[in-house]
Design an enzyme around this catalytic site. Structure first.
Site, PDB file in Angstrom:
ATOM      1  CG  ASP A 155      18.720 -84.527  22.991  1.00  0.00           C
ATOM      2  OD1 ASP A 155      18.308 -85.078  24.042  1.00  0.00           O
ATOM      3  OD2 ASP A 155      18.219 -83.482  22.540  1.00  0.00           O
TER       4      ASP A 155
ATOM      5  CD  GLU B  29      13.432 -85.616  19.703  1.00  0.00           C
ATOM      6  OE1 GLU B  29      12.280 -85.724  20.154  1.00  0.00           O
ATOM      7  OE2 GLU B  29      14.411 -85.295  20.419  1.00  0.00           O
TER       8      GLU B  29
ATOM      9  CD  GLU C 213      20.941 -82.059  26.914  1.00  0.00           C
ATOM     10  OE1 GLU C 213      21.624 -81.019  26.809  1.00  0.00           O
ATOM     11  OE2 GLU C 213      20.560 -82.507  28.023  1.00  0.00           O
TER      12      GLU C 213
ATOM     13  CG  HIS D 150      15.194 -80.712  32.652  1.00  0.00           C
ATOM     14  ND1 HIS D 150      16.220 -81.157  31.861  1.00  0.00           N
ATOM     15  CD2 HIS D 150      14.087 -80.777  31.888  1.00  0.00           C
ATOM     16  CE1 HIS D 150      15.751 -81.489  30.672  1.00  0.00           C
ATOM     17  NE2 HIS D 150      14.452 -81.261  30.661  1.00  0.00           N
TER      18      HIS D 150
ATOM     19  NE  ARG E  32      23.736 -82.584  32.525  1.00  0.00           N
ATOM     20  CZ  ARG E  32      24.173 -83.431  33.450  1.00  0.00           C
ATOM     21  NH1 ARG E  32      25.330 -83.259  34.012  1.00  0.00           N
ATOM     22  NH2 ARG E  32      23.448 -84.470  33.791  1.00  0.00           N
TER      23      ARG E  32
ATOM     24  CG  HIS F 130      14.337 -82.717  36.501  1.00  0.00           C
ATOM     25  ND1 HIS F 130      15.418 -83.360  37.068  1.00  0.00           N
ATOM     26  CD2 HIS F 130      14.196 -83.237  35.250  1.00  0.00           C
ATOM     27  CE1 HIS F 130      15.904 -84.231  36.179  1.00  0.00           C
ATOM     28  NE2 HIS F 130      15.180 -84.185  35.077  1.00  0.00           N
TER      29      HIS F 130
HETATM   30  C1  UD1 Z   1      18.685 -85.913  31.397  1.00  0.00           C
HETATM   31  C2  UD1 Z   1      19.271 -85.690  29.999  1.00  0.00           C
HETATM   32  C3  UD1 Z   1      18.546 -84.535  29.313  1.00  0.00           C
HETATM   33  C4  UD1 Z   1      17.043 -84.737  29.325  1.00  0.00           C
HETATM   34  C5  UD1 Z   1      16.583 -84.973  30.754  1.00  0.00           C
HETATM   35  C6  UD1 Z   1      15.103 -85.275  30.776  1.00  0.00           C
HETATM   36  C7  UD1 Z   1      21.673 -86.143  29.714  1.00  0.00           C
HETATM   37  C8  UD1 Z   1      23.044 -85.615  29.813  1.00  0.00           C
HETATM   38  N1  UD1 Z   1      20.670 -85.315  30.104  1.00  0.00           N
HETATM   39  O1  UD1 Z   1      18.988 -84.777  32.194  1.00  0.00           O
HETATM   40  O2  UD1 Z   1      18.987 -84.444  27.970  1.00  0.00           O
HETATM   41  O3  UD1 Z   1      16.425 -83.581  28.797  1.00  0.00           O
HETATM   42  O4  UD1 Z   1      17.297 -86.099  31.312  1.00  0.00           O
HETATM   43  O5  UD1 Z   1      14.570 -85.095  32.056  1.00  0.00           O
HETATM   44  O6  UD1 Z   1      21.483 -87.269  29.297  1.00  0.00           O
HETATM   45  N2  UD1 Z   1      17.386 -87.775  39.219  1.00  0.00           N
HETATM   46  C9  UD1 Z   1      16.657 -88.457  40.164  1.00  0.00           C
HETATM   47  N3  UD1 Z   1      15.616 -89.255  39.724  1.00  0.00           N
HETATM   48  C10 UD1 Z   1      15.309 -89.396  38.427  1.00  0.00           C
HETATM   49  C11 UD1 Z   1      16.042 -88.677  37.474  1.00  0.00           C
HETATM   50  C12 UD1 Z   1      17.086 -87.894  37.882  1.00  0.00           C
HETATM   51  O7  UD1 Z   1      16.908 -88.351  41.349  1.00  0.00           O
HETATM   52  O8  UD1 Z   1      14.370 -90.134  38.104  1.00  0.00           O
HETATM   53  C13 UD1 Z   1      18.513 -86.917  39.664  1.00  0.00           C
HETATM   54  C14 UD1 Z   1      19.738 -87.750  40.117  1.00  0.00           C
HETATM   55  O9  UD1 Z   1      20.401 -87.078  41.156  1.00  0.00           O
HETATM   56  C15 UD1 Z   1      20.593 -87.732  38.836  1.00  0.00           C
HETATM   57  C16 UD1 Z   1      20.335 -86.325  38.347  1.00  0.00           C
HETATM   58  O10 UD1 Z   1      18.945 -86.099  38.593  1.00  0.00           O
HETATM   59  O11 UD1 Z   1      21.960 -87.994  39.113  1.00  0.00           O
HETATM   60  C17 UD1 Z   1      20.698 -86.054  36.930  1.00  0.00           C
HETATM   61  O12 UD1 Z   1      20.169 -87.037  36.052  1.00  0.00           O
HETATM   62  P1  UD1 Z   1      20.756 -87.108  34.543  1.00  0.00           P
HETATM   63  O13 UD1 Z   1      19.992 -88.135  33.770  1.00  0.00           O
HETATM   64  O14 UD1 Z   1      22.239 -87.228  34.567  1.00  0.00           O
HETATM   65  O15 UD1 Z   1      20.471 -85.676  33.941  1.00  0.00           O
HETATM   66  P2  UD1 Z   1      19.133 -84.860  33.771  1.00  0.00           P
HETATM   67  O16 UD1 Z   1      19.453 -83.471  34.206  1.00  0.00           O
HETATM   68  O17 UD1 Z   1      17.998 -85.562  34.379  1.00  0.00           O
HETATM   69  N1  UDP Z   2       6.517 -84.632  31.676  1.00  0.00           N
HETATM   70  C1  UDP Z   2       5.880 -85.510  32.549  1.00  0.00           C
HETATM   71  N2  UDP Z   2       5.754 -85.140  33.871  1.00  0.00           N
HETATM   72  C2  UDP Z   2       6.219 -83.964  34.352  1.00  0.00           C
HETATM   73  C3  UDP Z   2       6.895 -83.095  33.456  1.00  0.00           C
HETATM   74  C4  UDP Z   2       7.027 -83.467  32.124  1.00  0.00           C
HETATM   75  O1  UDP Z   2       5.417 -86.579  32.148  1.00  0.00           O
HETATM   76  O2  UDP Z   2       6.067 -83.698  35.557  1.00  0.00           O
HETATM   77  C5  UDP Z   2       6.668 -85.044  30.267  1.00  0.00           C
HETATM   78  C6  UDP Z   2       6.320 -84.015  29.201  1.00  0.00           C
HETATM   79  O3  UDP Z   2       4.966 -84.087  28.836  1.00  0.00           O
HETATM   80  C7  UDP Z   2       7.247 -84.391  28.054  1.00  0.00           C
HETATM   81  C8  UDP Z   2       8.448 -84.985  28.750  1.00  0.00           C
HETATM   82  O4  UDP Z   2       8.039 -85.310  30.071  1.00  0.00           O
HETATM   83  O5  UDP Z   2       6.672 -85.415  27.250  1.00  0.00           O
HETATM   84  C9  UDP Z   2       9.572 -84.013  28.765  1.00  0.00           C
HETATM   85  O6  UDP Z   2      10.602 -84.517  29.548  1.00  0.00           O
HETATM   86  P1  UDP Z   2      11.772 -83.604  30.118  1.00  0.00           P
HETATM   87  O7  UDP Z   2      11.304 -82.185  30.221  1.00  0.00           O
HETATM   88  O8  UDP Z   2      12.255 -84.296  31.335  1.00  0.00           O
HETATM   89  O9  UDP Z   2      12.891 -83.754  29.006  1.00  0.00           O
HETATM   90  P2  UDP Z   2      13.189 -83.045  27.604  1.00  0.00           P
HETATM   91  O10 UDP Z   2      11.969 -83.131  26.762  1.00  0.00           O
HETATM   92  O11 UDP Z   2      13.588 -81.636  27.887  1.00  0.00           O
HETATM   93  O12 UDP Z   2      14.335 -83.820  27.067  1.00  0.00           O
END
Ligand code: UD1
Ligand code: UDP
Length: 373
Positions: free
Chosen positions: A98, A120, A134, A212, A214, A244
């Site tokens: 999502d 999923e 999402e 994490h 939003r 995160h």
């Molecule tokens: C995203 C997904 C969310 C998912 C989550 C898993 C969307 C809108 N959100 O949220 O559904 O649950 O990933 O973790 O698609 N960043 C880094 N390094 C990384 C990843 C992120 O620095 O490896 C920082 C960056 O500043 C980036 C920000 O996090 O711009 C947000 O990343 P983004 O993928 O837009 O949203 P998440 O909150 O990570």
């Molecule tokens: N996870 C990981 N390292 C971490 C925290 C989470 O590998 O430090 C794994 C966790 O086991 C799960 C996935 O990341 O499989 C969840 O990802 P996240 O919480 O970023 O996203 P969401 O599931 O909420 O979309």
């Protein structure tokens, strides 16, 4: 004839959950040619998973920007995928979950007339703002997809209620459970090894934390941090929190929790090490979708710091509890478990509501049958 399949993935959870399917299809090289496109909506978090599962993307759009907005990531991903689809010309596109990458991958497949398989499928809270964005991404992915891989009967029922044709829905279990059971068994058998975790004090109970979402940015995170700070004051508790990298998460967490005794703030852990942390934890506090699914398979009680969940099965079974982001409620629910052994034991039960570890073979079989029609 070999069919070319394109997997589009962008974030940590998509890579974890698609990895078992990518590897599964690669066992049938005469039948399927697998290509992987990383949008790299995430960079560091995604690369950690790709390294663990030894997946080298065929296309890497490298799109992450610090503090990217939904507008920025959506437009960049969609534009990038046009070129990838033109080059790959797949028979089918796979997306998972999502995220923005999921929605854009499904839309891109639809624009190019390529059938989309959604892994999923069918999760719903029925509140388009929770989780945001999402819930909308899932609804839109369901409209765009041709084949829907639902993890549970409940998710399949959600899709049927939205008039998705029943013959396009397959209940497969969640491939995230394939991944977590593979890692759990590998750790237990010594085939896999985790990186080192912070020193555990054996006299304290470890609470593993992730957060994490939003919709919790701002006040929600302030409240979550206040709850964690209060819990950390107890002498019988230690908190391990891989933070995160999103600055909307990092800033309040650092402000409230850094330097507190009994709180170890650590960098995101690679997947094997995180599964090891969950195995060794006494309790997990999270707002993550994937962690809610993995906890029951590892027999760990999960308190979910959200108001609504699209994963009701473990809540109904009593091993996951929704506690919202109110600090009083989070602390009260954690303390109840700390002080009431019966309540704790009722939640700390191994069961597998989200899959039996064999989702990938079911997804492969359903794809084979879909493509041969
Ligand atoms: C995203 C997904 C969310 C998912 C989550 C898993 C969307 C809108 N959100 O949220 O559904 O649950 O990933 O973790 O698609 N960043 C880094 N390094 C990384 C990843 C992120 O620095 O490896 C920082 C960056 O500043 C980036 C920000 O996090 O711009 C947000 O990343 P983004 O993928 O837009 O949203 P998440 O909150 O990570
Ligand atoms: N996870 C990981 N390292 C971490 C925290 C989470 O590998 O430090 C794994 C966790 O086991 C799960 C996935 O990341 O499989 C969840 O990802 P996240 O919480 O970023 O996203 P969401 O599931 O909420 O979309």
């Amino acid at each position: 004839m070999s069919r070319r399949l394109l997997f589009v993935l962008g974030t940590r959870p998509e890579a974890i959950k698609l990895a078992p399917i990518v590897h599964g299809f690669r066992q049938y090289r005469d039948e399927f040619e697998v290509r992987v496109c990383a949008t790299a909506q995430h960079r560091g978090l995604l690369d950690q998973v790709l390294a663990v599962f030894e997946i080298r993307p065929d296309y890497d759009l490298d799109l992450m920007r610090p503090e990217q907005s939904l507008f920025e990531s959506t437009t960049r991903i969609l534009a990038g995928l046009e070129r990838v689809l033109d080059d790959a010309r797949p028979a089918m596109v796979f997306v998972q979950g999502d995220t923005t990458t999921t929605f854009c991958g499904a839309l891109a497949g639809f624009y190019r007339g390529v059938p989309v398989g959604h892994v999923e499928a069918g999760l719903r809270t029925r509140d388009l703002r929770q989780p945001f964005p999402e819930e909308m991404n899932r609804v839109l992915a369901s409209r765009l997809a041709a084949l829907h891989f639902a993890a549970t009967e409940g998710a399949a029922a959600n899709l049927r209620a939205e008039a998705v044709p029943p013959d396009r829905i397959v209940v497969t279990g969640n491939p995230g459970i394939d991944a977590v059971l593979y890692v759990r068994d590998g750790l237990q058998a010594g085939r896999l090894s985790a990186a080192s975790l912070p020193e555990f004090d054996p006299r304290r109970k470890t609470i593993a934390v992730t957060a994490h979402r939003r919709e919790s940015f701002g006040e929600g995170f302030e409240r979550i941090c206040r709850a964690l700070a209060e819990l950390a004051r107890r002498a019988d508790v230690q908190i391990v929190y891989p933070v995160h990298p999103n600055p909307n998460v990092r800033k309040p967490v650092d402000r409230h929790l850094s330097g507190l005794p009994n709180v170890a703030l650590v960098e995101p852990l690679d997947y094997i090490t995180f599964v090891d942390l969950m195995r060794r934890a006494w309790l997990v506090l999270t707002d993550s979708g994937g962690v809610q699914e993995e906890g029951p398979s590892l027999g760990k009680p999960i308190l979910v710091m959200r108001e609504k969940t699209e994963r009701p099965e473990a809540v109904e079974a009593g091993t996951v509890r929704l506690v919202g982001t109110d600090p009083g409620r989070i602390v009260a629910e954690a303390v109840r478990l700390l002080e009431d052994t019966t309540a704790y034991e009722a939640m700390a039960r191994v069961h597998n509501p989200y899959g039996d570890g064999r989702a990938a073979p079911r997804i492969i079989a359903a794809t084979r049958s879909f493509l041969s029609k």
